[in-house]
Design a protein around this motif. Sequence first.
Motif, PDB file in Angstrom:
ATOM      1  N   LYS A  32     -29.399   2.383  26.630  1.00 49.95           N
ATOM      2  CA  LYS A  32     -30.446   2.028  25.638  1.00 49.95           C
ATOM      3  C   LYS A  32     -29.689   1.353  24.596  1.00 49.95           C
ATOM      4  O   LYS A  32     -30.164   0.182  23.832  1.00 49.95           O
ATOM      5  CB  LYS A  32     -31.118   3.042  25.176  1.00 49.95           C
ATOM      6  CG  LYS A  32     -32.347   2.699  24.307  1.00 49.95           C
ATOM      7  CD  LYS A  32     -33.631   3.652  24.539  1.00 49.95           C
ATOM      8  CE  LYS A  32     -34.772   3.230  24.079  1.00 49.95           C
ATOM      9  NZ  LYS A  32     -35.910   3.851  24.507  1.00 49.95           N
ATOM     10  N   TYR A 166     -36.027  -1.222  28.704  1.00 54.55           N
ATOM     11  CA  TYR A 166     -36.481  -0.372  27.947  1.00 54.55           C
ATOM     12  C   TYR A 166     -37.621   0.524  28.945  1.00 54.55           C
ATOM     13  O   TYR A 166     -37.328   1.732  28.690  1.00 54.55           O
ATOM     14  CB  TYR A 166     -37.394  -0.944  26.703  1.00 54.55           C
ATOM     15  CG  TYR A 166     -36.163  -1.313  25.771  1.00 54.55           C
ATOM     16  CD1 TYR A 166     -34.868  -0.538  25.360  1.00 54.55           C
ATOM     17  CD2 TYR A 166     -36.633  -2.118  24.699  1.00 54.55           C
ATOM     18  CE1 TYR A 166     -34.003  -1.103  24.293  1.00 54.55           C
ATOM     19  CE2 TYR A 166     -35.742  -2.603  23.665  1.00 54.55           C
ATOM     20  CZ  TYR A 166     -34.582  -1.860  23.599  1.00 54.55           C
ATOM     21  OH  TYR A 166     -33.775  -2.230  22.607  1.00 54.55           O
ATOM     22  N   ASN A 170     -36.833   4.458  29.637  1.00 53.72           N
ATOM     23  CA  ASN A 170     -37.702   5.378  29.175  1.00 53.72           C
ATOM     24  C   ASN A 170     -38.364   6.180  30.343  1.00 53.72           C
ATOM     25  O   ASN A 170     -38.395   7.394  30.350  1.00 53.72           O
ATOM     26  CB  ASN A 170     -38.810   4.888  28.384  1.00 53.72           C
ATOM     27  CG  ASN A 170     -38.371   4.367  27.122  1.00 53.72           C
ATOM     28  OD1 ASN A 170     -37.279   4.810  26.353  1.00 53.72           O
ATOM     29  ND2 ASN A 170     -39.199   3.756  26.256  1.00 53.72           N
ATOM     30  N   VAL A 190     -40.345  10.815  24.391  1.00 56.52           N
ATOM     31  CA  VAL A 190     -39.177   9.831  24.706  1.00 56.52           C
ATOM     32  C   VAL A 190     -39.361   8.680  23.962  1.00 56.52           C
ATOM     33  O   VAL A 190     -38.320   7.947  23.650  1.00 56.52           O
ATOM     34  CB  VAL A 190     -39.025   9.518  26.295  1.00 56.52           C
ATOM     35  CG1 VAL A 190     -38.189   8.198  26.665  1.00 56.52           C
ATOM     36  CG2 VAL A 190     -38.601  10.629  27.056  1.00 56.52           C
ATOM     37  N   ARG A 191     -40.611   8.041  23.929  1.00 53.10           N
ATOM     38  CA  ARG A 191     -40.982   6.757  23.501  1.00 53.10           C
ATOM     39  C   ARG A 191     -40.761   6.988  22.105  1.00 53.10           C
ATOM     40  O   ARG A 191     -40.886   5.834  21.230  1.00 53.10           O
ATOM     41  CB  ARG A 191     -42.342   6.413  23.917  1.00 53.10           C
ATOM     42  CG  ARG A 191     -42.436   6.019  25.368  1.00 53.10           C
ATOM     43  CD  ARG A 191     -43.782   5.404  25.726  1.00 53.10           C
ATOM     44  NE  ARG A 191     -43.807   4.213  24.990  1.00 53.10           N
ATOM     45  CZ  ARG A 191     -44.988   3.789  24.118  1.00 53.10           C
ATOM     46  NH1 ARG A 191     -45.958   4.626  23.683  1.00 53.10           N
ATOM     47  NH2 ARG A 191     -45.095   2.684  23.499  1.00 53.10           N
ATOM     48  N   ASP A 194     -38.387   4.561  20.272  1.00 49.79           N
ATOM     49  CA  ASP A 194     -38.422   3.002  19.950  1.00 49.79           C
ATOM     50  C   ASP A 194     -39.262   2.683  18.690  1.00 49.79           C
ATOM     51  O   ASP A 194     -39.650   1.365  18.577  1.00 49.79           O
ATOM     52  CB  ASP A 194     -39.311   2.585  21.142  1.00 49.79           C
ATOM     53  CG  ASP A 194     -38.755   2.599  22.525  1.00 49.79           C
ATOM     54  OD1 ASP A 194     -37.318   2.808  22.567  1.00 49.79           O
ATOM     55  OD2 ASP A 194     -39.551   2.629  23.783  1.00 49.79           O
TER      56      ASP A 194
END
Length: 318
Positions: A32, A166, A170, A190-191, A194
């Motif tokens: 990432k 991405y 994820n 997890v998101r 972002d």
Amino acid sequence: MKHPMIPQIIKDYLQVIRNGSNVNTYKLTWAKAIIEICVEQPTITVISLEEIAKKVFKYYWNQTIYFDLQQSNNPNLVPEIVTEVKVKIEEYYKTKKSRTPIHFEKVESKIDINTKKIVQTLKSDVSWRFPLVNKQHLPVYEYKKGENELTVNNAAALAEYSDILYEAINYKWTQVLETFNSAPRIAKKVRIIDFPNIKRKPLSPFRPVLEIENPNHICFICGEPIVDETPAIDHVIPWSFLYSDDIWNLVFTHQTCNSSKSNTIPSEADIEKLEARNVGLLEKMKVDVKYHHKKVCAELETAVDRDYVRKFWVACRS
């Protein structure tokens, strides 16, 4: 977005992300970080491990300060980078004298990151292992073991196809964390990394519903009446564990009781009290013409029937 002709480097990255071994989440933060750097600098050719280390620290800060998810398959052996992040979070809390979680992007200038320590871990555990899939080395970047930088192959392509990459990262990250954690809504957690901000909805629309069962404003935490102040609306199971606002988890409390509780997981006695409250609230909503046909009543009934309080509480304790 459609990508009819996907470059080989993107296919290689996807293969590594989807098929690489993961005893912890280091490789996913590593991938990432590289993608994010390429998005920020699509003409870059050389990336320092120090740049990657700063991004990795950010990802772990945001996941840890809000959700404290287990990041490896051994709960008794916390990954070194995560341990370093936790130390810095505690230092930040002591300085601020508050345990309110905050995104790293808002306090970055105030955090002294030990990048050398993180770089050393990335060198020994991640940098040279990442491109290996079934003992095959995929040419996702050029790197000589022990060096402090790597050469990216086609940063512009990585930036252009970052949306695909991405999503893959994820998804894989969610899968990995689900093997280490039983906490709910892993994908949402997890998101979170972002987004620079977490937008929390106001809880005021729930106030009239809570009034039905608790018109005298008795504090859920201390049991005393709430007088001379507007009752706070508290998540019994902390919001940071569930990442949502649900009537079955909301109660009136004193402002001070709410603040002092922080992000602690409630006791079983509190869970039993919340379960009883929900049954009582549901009974009153069903006979109240303003609410018995509304969505909030149906949601509470589902929560009671499916035992959401206990199930989520057990999941958060695991």
